[in-house]
Enzyme design. Structure first.
Site, short mmCIF file in Angstrom:
data_model
loop_
_atom_site.label_atom_id
_atom_site.label_comp_id
_atom_site.label_asym_id
_atom_site.label_seq_id
_atom_site.Cartn_x
_atom_site.Cartn_y
_atom_site.Cartn_z
N ALA A 214 -13.26 -5.46 48.56
CA ALA A 214 -13.82 -5.73 50.21
C ALA A 214 -12.81 -6.66 50.70
O ALA A 214 -12.04 -7.34 49.53
CB ALA A 214 -15.08 -6.45 49.98
N PRO A 215 -12.60 -7.02 52.13
CA PRO A 215 -13.31 -6.02 52.58
C PRO A 215 -12.35 -4.58 52.92
O PRO A 215 -13.27 -3.54 53.57
CB PRO A 215 -13.06 -6.65 54.47
CG PRO A 215 -11.53 -6.97 54.31
CD PRO A 215 -11.65 -7.62 52.56
N GLY A 216 -11.23 -4.44 52.42
CA GLY A 216 -10.88 -2.71 52.19
C GLY A 216 -9.66 -2.48 52.86
O GLY A 216 -9.05 -1.22 52.51
N ASP A 253 -20.52 -5.01 39.27
CA ASP A 253 -19.67 -6.06 39.10
C ASP A 253 -19.39 -5.26 38.43
O ASP A 253 -18.39 -4.85 37.61
CB ASP A 253 -20.69 -6.75 38.06
CG ASP A 253 -19.29 -8.06 37.43
OD1 ASP A 253 -18.11 -8.10 37.77
OD2 ASP A 253 -19.86 -8.41 36.44
N ASP A 269 -7.86 -5.69 42.61
CA ASP A 269 -6.83 -7.13 43.23
C ASP A 269 -8.21 -8.09 43.89
O ASP A 269 -8.32 -8.41 44.69
CB ASP A 269 -6.63 -6.67 44.75
CG ASP A 269 -6.09 -7.01 46.11
OD1 ASP A 269 -5.80 -8.51 44.82
OD2 ASP A 269 -6.38 -7.65 47.11
N LYS A 298 -2.56 -12.55 38.92
CA LYS A 298 -2.82 -14.23 39.14
C LYS A 298 -1.95 -15.29 38.07
O LYS A 298 -1.55 -14.94 36.99
CB LYS A 298 -3.25 -14.66 38.79
CG LYS A 298 -5.02 -14.50 40.42
CD LYS A 298 -4.43 -14.20 42.18
CE LYS A 298 -5.39 -12.90 42.51
NZ LYS A 298 -4.47 -11.91 43.65
C1 LIG Z 1 -8.67 -10.36 47.40
S1 LIG Z 1 -10.25 -9.77 47.59
C2 LIG Z 1 -9.66 -8.59 48.02
C3 LIG Z 1 -9.20 -7.93 48.98
C4 LIG Z 1 -8.48 -6.39 48.91
N1 LIG Z 1 -8.33 -5.90 48.23
C5 LIG Z 1 -8.21 -5.88 50.68
O1 LIG Z 1 -7.19 -5.18 50.58
O2 LIG Z 1 -9.50 -6.02 51.42
C6 LIG Z 1 -11.03 -9.99 46.27
C7 LIG Z 1 -12.22 -9.54 46.10
O3 LIG Z 1 -12.92 -9.09 44.45
C8 LIG Z 1 -13.80 -9.43 45.14
N2 LIG Z 1 -14.69 -9.63 43.28
C9 LIG Z 1 -14.77 -10.97 42.59
N3 LIG Z 1 -15.22 -10.52 41.26
C10 LIG Z 1 -15.31 -9.61 41.73
C11 LIG Z 1 -16.50 -9.22 40.47
N4 LIG Z 1 -16.79 -9.37 39.40
N5 LIG Z 1 -16.95 -7.63 40.68
C12 LIG Z 1 -16.87 -7.18 42.31
N6 LIG Z 1 -15.90 -7.64 42.92
C13 LIG Z 1 -14.96 -9.02 43.04
C14 LIG Z 1 -13.97 -10.48 45.76
O4 LIG Z 1 -15.18 -9.80 46.29
C15 LIG Z 1 -13.51 -10.11 47.09
O5 LIG Z 1 -14.04 -8.89 47.80
#
Ligand SMILES: C[S@@+](CC[C@H](N)C(=O)[O-])C[C@H]1O[C@@H](n2cnc3c(N)ncnc32)[C@H](O)[C@@H]1O
Length: 349
Positions: A214-216, A253, A269, A298
């Site tokens: 998210a958001p995609g 998750d 990501d 990271k």
């Molecule tokens: C940096 S953002 C991703 C942005 C995405 N790549 C984009 O281009 O829009 C990181 C995302 O990882 C999700 N996230 C973090 N830990 C997670 C987990 N254990 N399971 C699923 N999603 C997770 C967060 O909710 C967040 O939306």
């Protein structure tokens, strides 16, 4: 040539210095590295007159994580007369053949101020160096402007370097993409997958999983390539992207999710501890849940090269122990800040 100049993201000079020192020592080339914080480049001073040539021949540029571009230095011109920058450059090159002329500058605020000057010099330099240009030459002449009066003149091999003078492609933010992160994945494909293989690795109707989607922005890139995507995230996905009909959003998750069937692509990501992400990627690759993966790691605040090298070595050791043959290629991309991006593919690709 004795000196090798390598550029990097400003602030990562000591990481690049540590990396190039390790990698040159591993092939028996010794030297020291001059690196100043936030300069956006470092200079490796080799032990003998051909050290830089040896590094260009023996180190695959694609494997240097913190380097954006490199050039073997022919001459370092200091206190150049602003009224005539061309003559000392022509003198320094003394007949050096090249495919084309490249100019670059550090990716710093002062450096960016030099873009106008380099554009202005393009034509006159091309004219002055016309006899040096041969379409089949194996290197580009490269002028790196540390400032308007401090110019490093050298060569960048055509086949073992980034294909852009500055070391990264200029990408435009697509207006329909749901986040700016979208450019990270687009750049990763251009930087980490060699051009001849790109079309066969990124094909319509492939299946992909995006962990932390998210958001995609990353899912959007996969959809643009015609793929079917499973997007895993508890957060909301962009509505227009969901309307494409190519995305299934699962609020799960990412560390617990298992695909029902193997997929072609896994992208990830998430802002997470790098060791944890690396383990998750290992699991997907070792179990054969995906063929290819692109993911972010990271970086810690300090000793970033040490941490990166340890994680990549551990991943390679895990693959070997499991009898899997994967090749890892890692780079700090232009769109990466405190992170690097890794591409994993079966070794025969
Ligand atoms: C940096 S953002 C991703 C942005 C995405 N790549 C984009 O281009 O829009 C990181 C995302 O990882 C999700 N996230 C973090 N830990 C997670 C987990 N254990 N399971 C699923 N999603 C997770 C967060 O909710 C967040 O939306």
């Amino acid at each position: 040539m004795q000196q090798l100049l390598l550029t990097c993201r400003p602030g990562f000079e000591s990481d690049l210095a540590a990396e190039i020192q390790d990698k040159s020592a591993a092939i028996g080339e010794f030297g020291f590295v001059r690196a100043k914080p936030n300069d956006g480049f470092v200079v490796f001073e080799g032990q003998d007159a051909s050290s830089a040539d040896t590094l260009l021949q023996k180190l695959p540029f694609a494997d240097i994580v913190f380097a954006r571009q490199w050039l073997a230095v022919i001459a370092h011109l200091e206190q150049v007369d602003p009224q005539d920058r061309i003559s000392p450059i022509v003198d320094a090159l003394a007949g050096q053949a090249c495919r084309s002329l490249w100019m670059s500058y550090p990716d710093t605020n002062e450096g960016k101020g030099l873009s106008k000057l380099t554009r202005k010099l393009e034509r006159p330099l091309e004219k002055a160096l016309a006899q040096h240009i041969h379409p089949k030459a194996s290197a580009n002449v490269h002028m790196f402007f540390e400032s308007g009066t401090n110019i490093w003149v050298g060569v960048t091999p055509r086949k073992n370097a980034a294909p852009w003078a500055m070391g990264f492609p200029r990408l435009r933010q697509p207006s329909a993409a749901p986040s700016r992160s979208t450019l990270k994945l687009e750049e990763a494909w251009l930087q980490l997958i060699p051009e001849p293989q790109r079309a066969s690795l990124l094909k319509p109707f492939q299946k992909a999983v995006d962990l932390g989607a998210a958001p995609g922005g990353w899912t959007w890139q996969l959809v643009q390539r015609g793929m079917q995507v499973i997007a895993i995230d508890n957060g909301p996905m962009d509505k227009a992207l969901m309307d494409s009909g190519q995305v299934t959003h699962l609020r799960e998750d990412a560390f617990a999710y298992k695909p029902v069937r193997p997929v072609d692509w896994l992208v990830c990501d998430m802002v997470e501890k790098p060791a944890r992400v690396a383990e998750l990627m290992e699991r997907w690759l070792v179990k054969g849940w995906t063929r290819f993966a692109i993911f972010n790691l990271k970086l810690p605040m300090k000793r970033r090269w040490l941490e990166v090298s340890q994680i990549l070595e551990r991943m390679e050791a895990e693959f070997e122990a499991a009898g899997c043959r994967y090749r890892l290629r890692a780079k700090q991309l232009y769109h990466d800040r405190e992170e690097i991006t890794v591409f994993a593919a079966p070794e025969h690709y």
